[in-house]
Motif scaffolding. Structure first.
Motif, PDB file in Angstrom:
ATOM      1  N   LYS A 233       0.834  -0.739   0.325  1.00 43.09           N
ATOM      2  CA  LYS A 233      -0.154  -0.136   0.147  1.00 43.09           C
ATOM      3  C   LYS A 233       0.497   1.097  -0.324  1.00 43.09           C
ATOM      4  N   TYR A 234       0.762   2.182  -1.141  1.00 35.93           N
ATOM      5  CA  TYR A 234       1.274   3.868  -0.657  1.00 35.93           C
ATOM      6  C   TYR A 234       1.140   4.435   0.421  1.00 35.93           C
ATOM      7  N   LYS A 235       2.267   4.931   0.647  1.00 37.29           N
ATOM      8  CA  LYS A 235       2.063   5.632   2.310  1.00 37.29           C
ATOM      9  C   LYS A 235       1.710   6.603   2.576  1.00 37.29           C
ATOM     10  N   GLY A 236       1.476   7.459   1.377  1.00 38.79           N
ATOM     11  CA  GLY A 236       0.508   8.623   1.137  1.00 38.79           C
ATOM     12  C   GLY A 236      -1.044   8.022   0.851  1.00 38.79           C
ATOM     13  N   ASN A 237      -1.763   7.567   1.376  1.00 35.95           N
ATOM     14  CA  ASN A 237      -3.001   6.750   1.263  1.00 35.95           C
ATOM     15  C   ASN A 237      -3.692   7.458   2.499  1.00 35.95           C
ATOM     16  N   PRO A 238      -4.838   8.238   2.152  1.00 40.17           N
ATOM     17  CA  PRO A 238      -5.963   7.870   0.523  1.00 40.17           C
ATOM     18  C   PRO A 238      -5.898   8.945  -0.099  1.00 40.17           C
ATOM     19  N   LEU A 239      -5.246   8.650  -1.291  1.00 38.76           N
ATOM     20  CA  LEU A 239      -5.348   9.263  -2.533  1.00 38.76           C
ATOM     21  C   LEU A 239      -6.015  10.503  -2.756  1.00 38.76           C
ATOM     22  N   ILE A 240      -7.535   9.689  -3.159  1.00 42.10           N
ATOM     23  CA  ILE A 240      -8.538  10.437  -3.819  1.00 42.10           C
ATOM     24  C   ILE A 240      -9.374  10.659  -1.930  1.00 42.10           C
ATOM     25  N   SER A 241      -9.851  11.662  -1.512  1.00 42.61           N
ATOM     26  CA  SER A 241     -10.733  11.742  -0.597  1.00 42.61           C
ATOM     27  C   SER A 241     -11.254  12.839   0.313  1.00 42.61           C
ATOM     28  N   ARG A 242     -12.007  13.433   1.213  1.00 44.07           N
ATOM     29  CA  ARG A 242     -13.313  14.243   1.099  1.00 44.07           C
ATOM     30  C   ARG A 242     -11.710  15.618   1.164  1.00 44.07           C
ATOM     31  N   ARG A 243     -10.766  15.627   2.086  1.00 46.36           N
ATOM     32  CA  ARG A 243      -9.782  16.684   2.061  1.00 46.36           C
ATOM     33  C   ARG A 243      -9.576  17.204   0.831  1.00 46.36           C
ATOM     34  N   ILE A 244      -9.927  16.232  -0.210  1.00 43.99           N
ATOM     35  CA  ILE A 244      -9.079  16.951  -1.906  1.00 43.99           C
ATOM     36  C   ILE A 244     -10.592  17.239  -2.001  1.00 43.99           C
ATOM     37  N   THR A 245     -11.553  16.617  -2.330  1.00 39.93           N
ATOM     38  CA  THR A 245     -12.597  16.732  -3.346  1.00 39.93           C
ATOM     39  C   THR A 245     -13.903  17.885  -2.134  1.00 39.93           C
ATOM     40  N   ASN A 246     -13.839  17.967  -0.973  1.00 44.59           N
ATOM     41  CA  ASN A 246     -14.519  18.569  -0.225  1.00 44.59           C
ATOM     42  C   ASN A 246     -15.636  17.880   0.426  1.00 44.59           C
ATOM     43  N   GLN A 247     -15.947  16.825  -0.451  1.00 46.50           N
ATOM     44  CA  GLN A 247     -17.325  15.854  -1.431  1.00 46.50           C
ATOM     45  C   GLN A 247     -16.821  15.043  -0.256  1.00 46.50           C
ATOM     46  N   ASN A 248     -17.995  14.193   1.092  1.00 42.98           N
ATOM     47  CA  ASN A 248     -18.201  13.466   0.967  1.00 42.98           C
ATOM     48  C   ASN A 248     -18.312  12.201   0.559  1.00 42.98           C
ATOM     49  N   GLY A 249     -17.323  10.944   0.895  1.00 45.64           N
ATOM     50  CA  GLY A 249     -17.776  10.018  -0.350  1.00 45.64           C
ATOM     51  C   GLY A 249     -17.534   9.804  -1.028  1.00 45.64           C
ATOM     52  N   SER A 250     -16.443   9.971  -1.170  1.00 48.96           N
ATOM     53  CA  SER A 250     -15.280   9.985  -2.778  1.00 48.96           C
ATOM     54  C   SER A 250     -14.739   8.301  -2.717  1.00 48.96           C
ATOM     55  N   GLY A 251     -14.712   7.618  -3.312  1.00 49.20           N
ATOM     56  CA  GLY A 251     -15.102   6.801  -3.878  1.00 49.20           C
ATOM     57  C   GLY A 251     -15.027   5.880  -5.076  1.00 49.20           C
ATOM     58  N   HIS A 252     -15.236   4.581  -4.881  1.00 53.42           N
ATOM     59  CA  HIS A 252     -14.864   3.586  -5.931  1.00 53.42           C
ATOM     60  C   HIS A 252     -15.188   4.225  -7.226  1.00 53.42           C
ATOM     61  N   GLY A 253     -14.369   4.109  -8.136  1.00 49.88           N
ATOM     62  CA  GLY A 253     -14.465   3.948  -9.522  1.00 49.88           C
ATOM     63  C   GLY A 253     -13.121   3.932  -9.821  1.00 49.88           C
ATOM     64  N   ASP A 254     -12.892   3.836 -11.463  1.00 51.76           N
ATOM     65  CA  ASP A 254     -12.087   3.597 -12.194  1.00 51.76           C
ATOM     66  C   ASP A 254     -10.769   4.361 -13.170  1.00 51.76           C
ATOM     67  N   ILE A 255      -9.306   4.156 -13.296  1.00 49.11           N
ATOM     68  CA  ILE A 255      -8.408   4.681 -13.882  1.00 49.11           C
ATOM     69  C   ILE A 255      -7.986   4.239 -14.989  1.00 49.11           C
ATOM     70  N   PHE A 256      -8.351   5.670 -16.119  1.00 47.55           N
ATOM     71  CA  PHE A 256      -8.118   5.315 -17.698  1.00 47.55           C
ATOM     72  C   PHE A 256      -7.338   6.360 -17.987  1.00 47.55           C
TER      73      PHE A 256
END
Length: 307
Positions: A233-256
């Motif tokens: 696991k990356y030591k800097g996790n989480p990569l995407i969270s409400r701290r970054i997006t200012n929106q609760n429950g930010s997750g479950h997606g896909d990288i492309f």
């Protein structure tokens, strides 16, 4: 005069809303790129999966017909977390229904995705959130979540016709062990929504942790030297969270990767700070650093609209 001004304001507001389009509310979203067209799928319909298309990741159009419809492939309810991939001029959709995983086929990314035999993969228990990864040597792997003492990410090889797994290759990958992955101290810790890419000789698995209703639902990633792991696991996790997006429950997606050769991650977020659903679909750009770690580009965050 006041009535005229009010009417002008009302018309202007309506035109602005029309220009902006309606928010797309797909949970567990995935984007598949074929040639120069992007196809967006996700959780949102009771009878299967719809599909949006775009050529610029900004203007999206919903197709009138479902990409997959109940009755034409396995499942009667709980149509969740689809993923589409292409192999030998055929298109495949791996998805969840009835808390089982199935894979359907189509001649187009628009669908209709169907099965000749309505069946799910051969595996005991409940399993969700499939992601099919094709390695550079041609081998196919299915990454998914087993509901066993929590939501845990597993993997197995797919057979040659891409319809089932080789259960003898079943292997655990990731479970919730970090503080950020279980902020509620739940007896049923959650890691889910895996998506895998290979960059040079390194494998990256993006995943989400916490219950999706938790405001701390977020995205992290792990790396491995092989599709079989072991995953670090990356030591800097989480990569995407409400701290970054200012929106609760930010997750479950896909990288492309986009047509601009940049990395993106599509995901969902809570509807508001006090309401989980319908979850809003968002997109953020990622940057790969020289040392092989991913960073977000917060200024690129935007919510997708149906034009």
């Amino acid at each position: 005069m006041k009535r005229l001004i009010f009417s002008i304001i009302l018309i202007y507001t309506s035109l602005c809303a029309l220009a902006q389009g309606d928010s797309i509310t797909l949970a567990d979203p995935t984007i598949f790129k074929d040639a120069d067209t992007y196809y967006l799928y996700g959780t949102g319909k009771a009878n299967g999966f719809g599909v949006y298309t775009s050529t610029d990741l900004k203007s999206w159009k919903l197709n009138e017909l479902n990409a997959l419809t109940k009755g034409e492939s396995f499942g009667t309810s709980g149509f969740w977390a689809p993923q589409v991939f292409k192999h030998q001029n055929k298109y495949y959709m791996a998805y969840t229904a009835n808390e089982q995983i199935a894979i359907a086929e189509a001649s187009s990314a628009m669908g209709p995705f169907k099965q000749q035999q309505l069946k799910h993969i051969t595996l005991s228990g409940k399993h969700i959130d499939p992601f099919v990864f094709k390695d550079t040597n041609g081998d196919f792997y299915l990454y998914f979540v087993r509901l066993t003492n929590g939501n845990r990410i597993y993997m197995a090889r797919l057979n040659n016709n891409l319809t089932d797994i080789d259960s003898t290759t079943l292997k655990p990958c990731i479970a919730a062990t970090e503080i950020w992955e279980n902020t509620a101290n739940s007896n049923w810790p959650v890691t889910e929504g895996p998506t895998v890419v290979k960059i040079k000789n390194r494998y990256y698995m993006f995943y989400s942790a916490n219950d999706f209703r938790n405001i701390d639902y977020a995205v992290g990633y792990a790396t491995a030297p092989s599709p079989l792991g072991p995953w670090k696991k990356y030591k800097g996790n989480p990569l995407i969270s409400r701290r970054i997006t200012n929106q609760n429950g930010s997750g479950h997606g896909d990288i492309f990767k986009g047509n601009d050769d940049k990395w993106y991650y599509v995901f969902h977020a809570h509807n508001t700070n006090s309401k989980v659903g319908p979850r809003k679909t968002a997109l953020i750009k990622l940057k790969l650093t020289v040392d092989g770690n991913f960073e977000t580009v917060p200024s690129s965050l935007r919510y997708l609209k149906n034009q």
